[in-house]
Design an enzyme around this catalytic site. Structure first.
Site, short mmCIF file in Angstrom:
data_model
loop_
_atom_site.label_atom_id
_atom_site.label_comp_id
_atom_site.label_asym_id
_atom_site.label_seq_id
_atom_site.Cartn_x
_atom_site.Cartn_y
_atom_site.Cartn_z
N ASN A 1 -17.00 42.22 -32.38
CA ASN A 1 -18.16 41.42 -31.95
C ASN A 1 -18.43 41.46 -30.45
O ASN A 1 -19.48 40.99 -30.01
CB ASN A 1 -17.98 39.97 -32.39
N TYR A 2 -17.55 42.02 -29.65
CA TYR A 2 -17.67 41.91 -28.19
C TYR A 2 -17.70 43.30 -27.57
O TYR A 2 -16.80 44.11 -27.80
CB TYR A 2 -16.49 41.10 -27.64
N GLY B 1 -3.54 -9.69 -8.83
CA GLY B 1 -3.31 -10.55 -9.97
C GLY B 1 -4.46 -10.58 -10.96
O GLY B 1 -5.57 -10.12 -10.68
N THR B 2 -4.17 -11.15 -12.14
CA THR B 2 -5.15 -11.18 -13.22
C THR B 2 -6.34 -12.08 -12.89
O THR B 2 -7.48 -11.76 -13.24
CB THR B 2 -4.49 -11.65 -14.51
N LYS C 1 -2.83 4.27 -16.25
CA LYS C 1 -2.13 3.91 -17.48
C LYS C 1 -3.06 3.85 -18.69
O LYS C 1 -2.73 4.35 -19.78
CB LYS C 1 -1.43 2.55 -17.29
N ARG D 1 5.41 2.43 -14.10
CA ARG D 1 6.50 2.86 -14.98
C ARG D 1 6.13 4.05 -15.87
O ARG D 1 7.00 4.68 -16.45
CB ARG D 1 6.97 1.69 -15.84
N GLU E 1 5.93 -19.59 -17.49
CA GLU E 1 6.57 -18.27 -17.43
C GLU E 1 8.08 -18.43 -17.60
O GLU E 1 8.65 -19.46 -17.25
CB GLU E 1 6.26 -17.59 -16.10
#
Length: 456
Positions: free
Chosen positions: A386-387, A78-79, A23, A16, A155
């Protein structure tokens, strides 16, 4: 107290977010989300940290570096499956494993430490961090017994009407004792609609084994907010920013308009400093006491002394000492040191230079690769050249020198102490102390030229 290891789940793609970045690498408060979680786990007392990587693993690993060990979840199942991947890294570990989601950047170390201490004190095999929400829709509900032990997590899609009324929710953060954790993980199946291994099933199995499962509630439901979209990223950014500003105000800093002030977590500000609107303070910026910063100032990794005044300034990787007045419209570039009592006016750029005590750069000048002494006056429109097209060279302007307006100093060149440079000069050779250096063509006036030109 048992040893603590933090397992941080950071393998997801974050579909998403609609981003090329994983993420957890999206920034909040100037740091990747994952860095905030690593910092919180470290400050909470984790002796070791293990990050589970998956999508764009090499990018996450590069960000983490030596801060943690890695475990690869090649396929996101899955976790529970994610935690399984840490078994090889933690095979000899005996202690508490704290499981944290890598997309929860608002976590506070003090709350994690309190959670860990509560788990240890309860002597539970596992403890879940919970939160109470006025609107718990979308979250798993905590089911407790009469003694307050956690019987399980339901859930929302599986909850009956009575369970949906429960306002205590699962944050997805757990403490589980090892090696018991991996013994139970080995018994999980993916026989469900999603075809995944759920970490919540570990709690159910521990209950079935007669093990104690506890729950510790946090009073801060914002802290456990997971980030899954750009909108949520912005919401979390706003919450973190307001917390930072509140703490600074409580510590004696005046924030004139919090809604238009952006200060990152690592910034330090002294008492009685006033921050005006539209100010961004980032990175390791440190500001002393009694300063006035803003409006329209952006500082990144800048050290500011006491009683300094900056307005309409962009500075990065530089230092400003005490009693300095800068702006408006000034650019301070890296490796610049502005000494005490210096005044820098409008439209001035300073790069890789040291400006000594009491010197003045009133306006419209470029000072690059220079060492400027004390009480030096730089006239309007001056440039240190300077350059040379191949290399950078330094300009040295010693104490009490006076550089007339619209002068160029072609480096390498030294202007001695007390020397003067005539206005409009291009200086290519050293000017000894107390001498006057002039390098410009003699003025010639052609009589009547303008009238002839107009009439021609």
């Amino acid at each position: 107290m048992s040893e603590l290891v933090a397992v941080i789940l950071a393998a997801g793609k974050g579909t998403r977010m609609k981003s090329k970045l994983p993420k957890v690498l999206h920034k909040i408060g100037g740091k990747p989300m994952l860095q905030h979680v690593l910092d919180a786990a470290d400050a909470a007392g984790a002796a070791r940290k293990v990050v589970v990587v998956g999508h764009e693993a090499e990018l996450v690993e590069a960000m983490v570096g030596e801060q943690a060990q890695m475990a690869l979840q090649a396929e996101q199942l899955g976790t529970g499956h994610a935690v399984m991947q840490t078994e090889a890294v933690l095979k000899d570990f005996c202690g508490t494993v704290m499981i944290i989601c890598g997309d929860t950047p608002l976590l506070e170390a003090a709350e994690l430490k309190k959670f860990y201490e509560g788990h240890v004190a309860s002597q539970a095999a596992a403890t879940v961090l919970t939160a109470f929400m006025d609107d718990p829709a979308g979250y798993g509900r905590i089911i407790r017994d009469a003694d307050g032990n956690v019987l399980g997590i339901v859930e929302e899609k599986d909850a009956v009407l009575e369970q949906k009324a429960i306002k205590e929710i699962n944050t997805g953060i757990y403490c589980v004792e090892a090696p018991l954790l991996f013994e139970v993980l080995a018994t999980l199946t993916c026989d469900n609609a999603q075809g995944e291994y759920y970490l919540t099933d570990v709690l159910a199995k521990l209950n079935a084994m007669g093990k104690k499962v506890g729950g510790v509630a946090t009073a801060d439901s914002d802290m456990i907010m997971g980030i899954n979209s750009r909108r949520q990223l912005a919401e979390a950014e706003n919450i973190m920013r307001q917390r930072i500003l509140n703490k600074l105000m409580d510590d004696g800093v005046t924030i004139m308009d919090p809604a238009s002030t952006f200060i990152e977590k690592g910034v330090e500000i002294g008492q009685d400093t006033v921050i005006y609107p539209y100010t961004w303070l980032e990175g390791t910026t440190k500001i002393g006491e009694d300063c006035q910063i803003g409006p329209n100032v952006r500082l990144t990794n800048v050290r500011i002394g006491n009683t300094a005044e900056l307005q309409f300034v962009y500075g990065h990787d530089c230092e400003v000492q005490d009693n300095v007045v800068i702006g408006p419209y000034v650019h301070l570039r890296p490796d610049t040191v502005i000494g005490d009592n210096v005044k820098i006016g409008n439209f001035v750029e300073v790069k890789n230079s040291h400006v000594g005590t009491g010197s003045k750069l009133p306006h419209l000048s470029y000072i690059g690769d220079s060492d400027i002494g004390s009480s030096v006056n730089i006239g309007c429109g001056c440039i240190t050249v300077n350059y040379d097209g191949k290399k950078k060279h330094r300009t040295i302007i010693e104490d009490n020198a006076f550089v007339g307006c619209n002068s160029n100093m072609v480096a390498p060149v030294t202007i001695g102490a007390g020397a003067y440079i005539g206005a409009g000069s291009t200086i290519t050779k050293d000017v000894p102390g107390d001498d006057l250096g002039i390098a410009r063509a003699k003025q010639k006036n052609i009589e009547g030229w303008a009238a002839k030109y107009r009439n021609g």
